[in-house]
Scaffold this active site. Structure first.
Site, PDB file in Angstrom:
ATOM      1  N   CYS A 176      -6.378   5.299   6.511  1.00  0.00           N
ATOM      2  CA  CYS A 176      -5.111   5.765   5.920  1.00  0.00           C
ATOM      3  C   CYS A 176      -5.323   6.616   4.671  1.00  0.00           C
ATOM      4  CB  CYS A 176      -4.192   4.582   5.642  1.00  0.00           C
ATOM      5  SG  CYS A 176      -4.763   3.441   4.351  1.00  0.00           S
ATOM      6  N   HIS A 211      -1.854   0.167   2.007  1.00  0.00           N
ATOM      7  CA  HIS A 211      -1.662   1.233   3.004  1.00  0.00           C
ATOM      8  C   HIS A 211      -0.967   2.410   2.340  1.00  0.00           C
ATOM      9  CE1 HIS A 211      -1.629   2.744   7.096  1.00  0.00           C
ATOM     10  NE2 HIS A 211      -0.370   3.122   6.952  1.00  0.00           N
ATOM     11  N   HIS A 227       0.732   8.998   9.132  1.00  0.00           N
ATOM     12  CA  HIS A 227      -0.293   8.062   8.640  1.00  0.00           C
ATOM     13  C   HIS A 227      -1.296   7.732   9.737  1.00  0.00           C
ATOM     14  CE1 HIS A 227       1.617   4.016  10.112  1.00  0.00           C
ATOM     15  NE2 HIS A 227       1.949   4.993  10.906  1.00  0.00           N
TER      16      HIS A 227
END
Length: 360
Positions: free
Chosen positions: A275, A323, A335
């Site tokens: 990510c 994240h 993402h």
């Protein structure tokens, strides 16, 4: 041979022939007096997991992959710091080499000055004045001598400074080496945890039948859809009207071009990403360097309100900033979700938002 013996012999030959025929491949004959055999009971088919079971599995996978993401961030940070410290150690080593060469040169000059003074007899200035045939010439020479003495003092002072610098470089190098070793250990520990968490998640998923995996995927989609719907129903988009900067557009273009590429923890492209690898590379492509990990991006970049975000901003998720995604506008983000998934577009509110940061 009696009739009884012939009868037994005939019977034995008949049985042998029958056994040979029955043993031949591809030939089957019914037994003259079939013996009834019980009908085998079929094994019960495995009961498909209920929706409640699958929901529990979904939450378990969410936890496992979340923990893997946290460990991945720790690994990436240790990797980044290891590289920084290696670079610093190389720089310090270069300084030490150059400092030693400088010190050798200063020592040589100091030695030459000492030898010159020795050859001059080392007499004090008063004695030289008395013995001189031309006092005026002596005074001129004495001025040069004083200049030479001052230069010698300066030379010795520079030698001391160079020596002190060398000692400091050595101490700094030792400290950086200690940090380097600590981060190598942290990196190895994080790698072990990432591998363990992902293996546990894969084991859970591999135990599911194909139909159960499909239902699980639908549950994941439904959970994301519900979260996004709740986020949108709050009216948040009513206040979001920011326009992307030139750099922000470049970051979005880069991230969009990566759609479909697999997630891989610790990866920064060009073929796979995690990510924060995706977001850091997107902004690097836009000409702006940012921290490597989602947690450091949250710590170091300027924060803005959700209502003020614009395309190119980074959305940080979960209470531990584990994240990150790139906002692309209209309530959507790009993402790299997790192992087993690819870079994709999703609802910006499909996960718990911690906050928004702005690289430019």
């Amino acid at each position: 041979m009696g009739s009884g013996v012939r009868s037994l012999t005939t019977t034995a030959m008949a049985l042998a022939c029958a056994a040979t025929i029955l043993a031949a491949p591809g030939v089957a004959y019914a037994a003259p007096t079939p013996t009834p055999t019980p009908t085998p009971t079929p094994a019960p088919a495995s009961t498909p997991a209920s929706n409640a079971d699958l929901e529990a599995i979904r939450k378990k996978l969410e936890t496992l992959y979340h923990d893997a993401a946290v460990a991945t961030d720790a690994y990436n940070l240790a990797e980044e710091r290891t590289e920084e410290q290696s670079t610093q150690i190389v720089g310090l080593a270069r300084e030490i080499v150059e400092g030693k060469a400088r010190l050798d040169e200063l020592k040589h000059r100091a030695g030459a000055a000492a030898r010159a003074q020795y050859r001059g007899g080392g007499l004090p200035d008063e004695a030289k004045l008395v013995l001189s045939d031309d006092p005026r010439e002596f005074l001129d020479g004495a001025g040069r001598v004083r200049q030479g003495q001052q230069a010698t003092k300066g030379l010795l002072a520079e030698m001391r400074r160079t020596q002190d610098d060398l000692e400091q470089y050595a101490r700094d190098a030792a400290a950086q080496w200690k940090k380097l070793e600590a981060n190598r250990e942290a990196k190895a520990k994080a790698k072990k945890k990432v591998t363990k968490q992902i293996a546990a998640a894969e084991k859970v998923e591999s135990a599911l039948a194909k139909e159960e995996k499909q239902r699980l995927a639908k549950l994941e989609q439904q959970a994301a859809y519900e979260a996004q719907t709740n986020w949108l129903s709050s009216g948040v988009l009513d206040d979001i009207s920011g326009k992307a900067t030139t750099q922000g557009k470049k970051a979005v273009e880069y991230a969009t071009a990566q759609i479909g590429k697999p997630y891989q923890w610790g990866a920064e492209g060009p073929n796979t990403f995690d990510c924060s690898g995706l977001t850091s590379q997107a902004w690097a492509a836009a000409g702006q360097g940012i921290p490597r990990t989602s947690q450091e991006q949250w710590k170091q970049l300027d924060r803005v309100s959700v209502e003020a975000m614009r395309p190119g901003d980074l959305i940080i998720y979960n209470s531990d900033a584990s994240h990150v995604a790139l906002y692309i506008g209209d309530g959507a983000m790009i993402h790299a979700p997790r192992p087993g998934r690819t870079v994709t577009i999703a609802g910006a509110g499909s996960m718990p938002i911690l906050g928004v940061v702005r690289p430019d």
